[in-house]
Design a protein around this motif. Structure first.
Motif, PDB file in Angstrom:
ATOM      1  N   HIS A  91      54.553  44.924  40.756  1.00  0.00           N
ATOM      2  CA  HIS A  91      54.392  46.295  41.182  1.00  0.00           C
ATOM      3  C   HIS A  91      53.534  46.298  42.315  1.00  0.00           C
ATOM      4  CE1 HIS A  91      55.719  48.541  37.464  1.00  0.00           C
ATOM      5  NE2 HIS A  91      55.635  47.307  36.725  1.00  0.00           N
ATOM      6  N   PHE A  92      52.531  45.420  42.678  1.00  0.00           N
ATOM      7  CA  PHE A  92      51.902  45.439  43.782  1.00  0.00           C
ATOM      8  C   PHE A  92      51.851  44.104  44.434  1.00  0.00           C
ATOM      9  CE2 PHE A  92      49.898  48.074  40.733  1.00  0.00           C
ATOM     10  CZ  PHE A  92      50.111  49.425  41.510  1.00  0.00           C
ATOM     11  N   ALA A  93      52.098  44.103  45.965  1.00  0.00           N
ATOM     12  CA  ALA A  93      52.259  42.745  46.649  1.00  0.00           C
ATOM     13  C   ALA A  93      51.081  41.886  46.442  1.00  0.00           C
ATOM     14  CB  ALA A  93      52.250  43.082  48.081  1.00  0.00           C
ATOM     15  N   ASN A  94      49.976  42.597  46.405  1.00  0.00           N
ATOM     16  CA  ASN A  94      48.525  41.773  46.378  1.00  0.00           C
ATOM     17  C   ASN A  94      47.410  42.551  45.820  1.00  0.00           C
ATOM     18  OD1 ASN A  94      47.899  43.257  48.816  1.00  0.00           O
ATOM     19  ND2 ASN A  94      48.852  41.339  50.029  1.00  0.00           N
ATOM     20  N   LYS A  95      46.099  42.066  45.831  1.00  0.00           N
ATOM     21  CA  LYS A  95      45.077  42.769  45.517  1.00  0.00           C
ATOM     22  C   LYS A  95      44.812  43.991  46.413  1.00  0.00           C
ATOM     23  CE  LYS A  95      39.718  42.280  45.393  1.00  0.00           C
ATOM     24  NZ  LYS A  95      38.785  41.147  45.771  1.00  0.00           N
ATOM     25  N   ASP A  96      45.033  43.732  47.684  1.00  0.00           N
ATOM     26  CA  ASP A  96      44.783  44.957  48.738  1.00  0.00           C
ATOM     27  C   ASP A  96      45.583  46.070  48.614  1.00  0.00           C
ATOM     28  OD1 ASP A  96      42.916  43.271  49.925  1.00  0.00           O
ATOM     29  OD2 ASP A  96      44.144  42.645  51.363  1.00  0.00           O
ATOM     30  N   ALA A  97      46.779  45.848  48.060  1.00  0.00           N
ATOM     31  CA  ALA A  97      47.909  46.890  47.651  1.00  0.00           C
ATOM     32  C   ALA A  97      47.327  47.683  46.624  1.00  0.00           C
ATOM     33  CB  ALA A  97      49.089  46.160  47.616  1.00  0.00           C
ATOM     34  N   LEU A  98      46.859  47.038  45.412  1.00  0.00           N
ATOM     35  CA  LEU A  98      46.281  47.482  44.600  1.00  0.00           C
ATOM     36  C   LEU A  98      44.996  48.296  44.694  1.00  0.00           C
ATOM     37  CD1 LEU A  98      46.301  48.183  41.456  1.00  0.00           C
ATOM     38  CD2 LEU A  98      45.131  45.839  41.139  1.00  0.00           C
ATOM     39  N   ALA A 145      43.143  49.501  34.874  1.00  0.00           N
ATOM     40  CA  ALA A 145      42.668  48.365  34.654  1.00  0.00           C
ATOM     41  C   ALA A 145      41.834  47.760  35.796  1.00  0.00           C
ATOM     42  CB  ALA A 145      43.437  47.200  34.161  1.00  0.00           C
ATOM     43  N   GLY A 146      42.519  47.942  36.863  1.00  0.00           N
ATOM     44  CA  GLY A 146      41.719  47.540  38.171  1.00  0.00           C
ATOM     45  C   GLY A 146      40.448  48.369  38.485  1.00  0.00           C
ATOM     46  N   ARG A 147      40.513  49.732  37.991  1.00  0.00           N
ATOM     47  CA  ARG A 147      39.339  50.569  38.213  1.00  0.00           C
ATOM     48  C   ARG A 147      38.267  49.967  37.531  1.00  0.00           C
ATOM     49  NH1 ARG A 147      41.579  54.832  36.859  1.00  0.00           N
ATOM     50  NH2 ARG A 147      42.025  55.900  38.728  1.00  0.00           N
ATOM     51  N   ARG A 148      38.538  49.739  36.265  1.00  0.00           N
ATOM     52  CA  ARG A 148      37.691  49.308  35.140  1.00  0.00           C
ATOM     53  C   ARG A 148      36.737  47.778  35.552  1.00  0.00           C
ATOM     54  NH1 ARG A 148      40.992  49.219  29.862  1.00  0.00           N
ATOM     55  NH2 ARG A 148      39.017  47.918  29.129  1.00  0.00           N
ATOM     56  N   VAL A 149      37.803  46.963  36.355  1.00  0.00           N
ATOM     57  CA  VAL A 149      37.277  45.657  36.463  1.00  0.00           C
ATOM     58  C   VAL A 149      36.307  45.829  37.901  1.00  0.00           C
ATOM     59  CG1 VAL A 149      37.825  43.565  37.697  1.00  0.00           C
ATOM     60  CG2 VAL A 149      39.205  44.161  35.578  1.00  0.00           C
ATOM     61  N   ILE A 150      36.755  46.825  38.780  1.00  0.00           N
ATOM     62  CA  ILE A 150      35.981  46.807  40.002  1.00  0.00           C
ATOM     63  C   ILE A 150      34.843  47.680  39.780  1.00  0.00           C
ATOM     64  CG2 ILE A 150      36.113  48.168  42.256  1.00  0.00           C
ATOM     65  CD1 ILE A 150      39.156  47.767  42.393  1.00  0.00           C
ATOM     66  N   PHE A 151      34.779  48.645  38.956  1.00  0.00           N
ATOM     67  CA  PHE A 151      33.460  49.321  38.402  1.00  0.00           C
ATOM     68  C   PHE A 151      32.695  48.398  37.879  1.00  0.00           C
ATOM     69  CE2 PHE A 151      35.098  53.978  37.938  1.00  0.00           C
ATOM     70  CZ  PHE A 151      35.569  54.103  39.409  1.00  0.00           C
ATOM     71  N   ALA A 152      32.953  47.488  36.972  1.00  0.00           N
ATOM     72  CA  ALA A 152      32.081  46.501  36.355  1.00  0.00           C
ATOM     73  C   ALA A 152      31.795  45.277  37.077  1.00  0.00           C
ATOM     74  CB  ALA A 152      32.891  46.096  35.216  1.00  0.00           C
ATOM     75  N   GLU A 153      32.683  44.889  38.307  1.00  0.00           N
ATOM     76  CA  GLU A 153      32.331  43.560  38.842  1.00  0.00           C
ATOM     77  C   GLU A 153      32.162  43.743  40.064  1.00  0.00           C
ATOM     78  OE1 GLU A 153      35.227  40.814  36.999  1.00  0.00           O
ATOM     79  OE2 GLU A 153      35.055  41.449  34.935  1.00  0.00           O
ATOM     80  N   GLY A 154      32.777  44.740  40.604  1.00  0.00           N
ATOM     81  CA  GLY A 154      32.687  44.958  42.224  1.00  0.00           C
ATOM     82  C   GLY A 154      33.955  44.352  42.771  1.00  0.00           C
ATOM     83  N   ILE A 155      34.319  45.011  44.059  1.00  0.00           N
ATOM     84  CA  ILE A 155      35.620  44.543  44.624  1.00  0.00           C
ATOM     85  C   ILE A 155      35.839  43.028  45.056  1.00  0.00           C
ATOM     86  CG2 ILE A 155      36.709  45.066  46.803  1.00  0.00           C
ATOM     87  CD1 ILE A 155      35.839  47.978  46.565  1.00  0.00           C
ATOM     88  N   TRP A 156      34.842  42.641  45.423  1.00  0.00           N
ATOM     89  CA  TRP A 156      34.946  41.316  45.743  1.00  0.00           C
ATOM     90  C   TRP A 156      35.152  40.293  44.753  1.00  0.00           C
ATOM     91  CZ3 TRP A 156      32.019  44.092  49.177  1.00  0.00           C
ATOM     92  CH2 TRP A 156      32.325  44.466  50.329  1.00  0.00           C
ATOM     93  N   ASN A 157      34.399  40.644  43.609  1.00  0.00           N
ATOM     94  CA  ASN A 157      34.663  39.704  42.382  1.00  0.00           C
ATOM     95  C   ASN A 157      35.864  40.133  41.599  1.00  0.00           C
ATOM     96  OD1 ASN A 157      32.067  38.396  42.931  1.00  0.00           O
ATOM     97  ND2 ASN A 157      30.951  39.974  41.826  1.00  0.00           N
ATOM     98  N   ALA A 158      36.488  41.162  41.963  1.00  0.00           N
ATOM     99  CA  ALA A 158      37.882  41.695  41.370  1.00  0.00           C
ATOM    100  C   ALA A 158      39.091  40.731  41.584  1.00  0.00           C
ATOM    101  CB  ALA A 158      37.916  42.956  41.382  1.00  0.00           C
ATOM    102  N   THR A 159      39.820  39.970  40.682  1.00  0.00           N
ATOM    103  CA  THR A 159      41.032  39.428  41.185  1.00  0.00           C
ATOM    104  C   THR A 159      42.163  39.945  40.300  1.00  0.00           C
ATOM    105  OG1 THR A 159      40.609  37.966  39.206  1.00  0.00           O
ATOM    106  CG2 THR A 159      39.464  37.219  41.439  1.00  0.00           C
ATOM    107  N   THR A 160      43.414  39.756  40.656  1.00  0.00           N
ATOM    108  CA  THR A 160      44.599  40.303  40.067  1.00  0.00           C
ATOM    109  C   THR A 160      44.609  39.488  39.099  1.00  0.00           C
ATOM    110  OG1 THR A 160      45.835  38.568  41.491  1.00  0.00           O
ATOM    111  CG2 THR A 160      45.658  41.010  42.233  1.00  0.00           C
ATOM    112  N   ARG A 161      44.049  38.172  38.748  1.00  0.00           N
ATOM    113  CA  ARG A 161      44.211  37.726  37.679  1.00  0.00           C
ATOM    114  C   ARG A 161      43.256  38.208  36.316  1.00  0.00           C
ATOM    115  NH1 ARG A 161      46.264  32.749  35.990  1.00  0.00           N
ATOM    116  NH2 ARG A 161      46.506  32.462  38.421  1.00  0.00           N
ATOM    117  N   ARG A 162      42.007  38.482  36.932  1.00  0.00           N
ATOM    118  CA  ARG A 162      40.977  39.257  36.107  1.00  0.00           C
ATOM    119  C   ARG A 162      41.818  40.677  35.385  1.00  0.00           C
ATOM    120  NH1 ARG A 162      38.263  39.970  31.680  1.00  0.00           N
ATOM    121  NH2 ARG A 162      36.183  41.334  31.899  1.00  0.00           N
TER     122      ARG A 162
END
Length: 221
Positions: A55-62, A23-40
């Motif tokens: 599972h992950f402490a924060n966005k950076d760990a993900l 899911a993180g890969r899909r969000v980042i591919f579509a919206e970019g790293i800066w716009n990707a949030t753990t909530r999204r």
């Protein structure tokens, strides 16, 4: 104060972890790293936000986990693609051709790699930025060091040639991102291959190149 690369928490559900990474890969591919949030990312994964942070402490760990997953795939593919013995010139041609072919099929992922470098540097993730550079260099160098006419030779600047190819690949793609032109970019990759085959592998005068190795010469007379 610079931050170290975040440490991933030990996951208790491998299947859920893989779901979050995808899911993180899909969000980042579509919206970019800066716009990707753990909530999204939680929304796309169909889970609650607490599950991600379990599972992950924060966005950076993900981000680190997503990068590790992509790198593992690249390593596996490089070993598969270069399992058969071949000389350096052929490996140069094949590496660059495969890089362009992969880029055309996975341009979102290539853009993410570029964004990840900038994001890591801007956000104090120096370890991640350095890893990204060194590990990609390691993949390229391993492929070339295992060429049939290179094995056992410590006098050749294989790492320098690998950096040259990586820099050329990154540069071509940076020009391709804003205004894609497959014809021009494909031609640039073809010329990068020619240039890499002529890369000076030794400091001899005149220097040894990949073409010389193919011709069976250890040095030019």
């Amino acid at each position: 104060m610079r931050r170290a690369t975040p440490v991933l928490r030990r996951p208790r559900s491998p299947g859920r972890r893989e779901q979050i990474i995808e899911a993180g890969r899909r969000v980042i591919f579509a919206e970019g790293i800066w716009n990707a949030t753990t909530r999204r990312i939680a929304e796309v994964a169909g889970i609650n936000l607490a599950t991600i942070h379990y599972h992950f402490a924060n966005k950076d760990a993900l981000l680190v986990a997503i990068y590790d997953d992509m790198l593992a795939t690249i390593r596996a593919e490089s070993r598969r693609d270069f399992a058969a013995p071949s000389p350096l010139v052929e490996r140069i041609e094949r590496v660059i051709a495969l890089s362009w072919d992969f880029s055309q099929r996975n341009m979102e992922g290539q853009l993410m790699q570029s964004e990840l470098t900038n994001y890591a540097i801007r956000n104090g993730l120096d370890d991640l930025a350095a890893r990204q550079s060194q590990e990609y260099l390691g993949v390229y160098s391993r492929v070339f060091h295992e060429a049939t006419d290179v094995q056992g030779r410590a006098d050749l600047d294989i790492d320098g040639m690998s950096r040259f190819i990586i820099a050329g690949t990154d540069g071509i793609l940076l020009h391709h991102f804003p205004k894609p032109d497959s014809r021009l970019s494909g031609e640039a990759f073809r010329k990068l291959s020619i240039g890499a085959q002529g890369y000076p592998l030794t400091s001899e005068n005149p220097p040894l190149t990949a073409r010389d190795l193919k011709a069976g010469r250890r040095r030019r007379s």
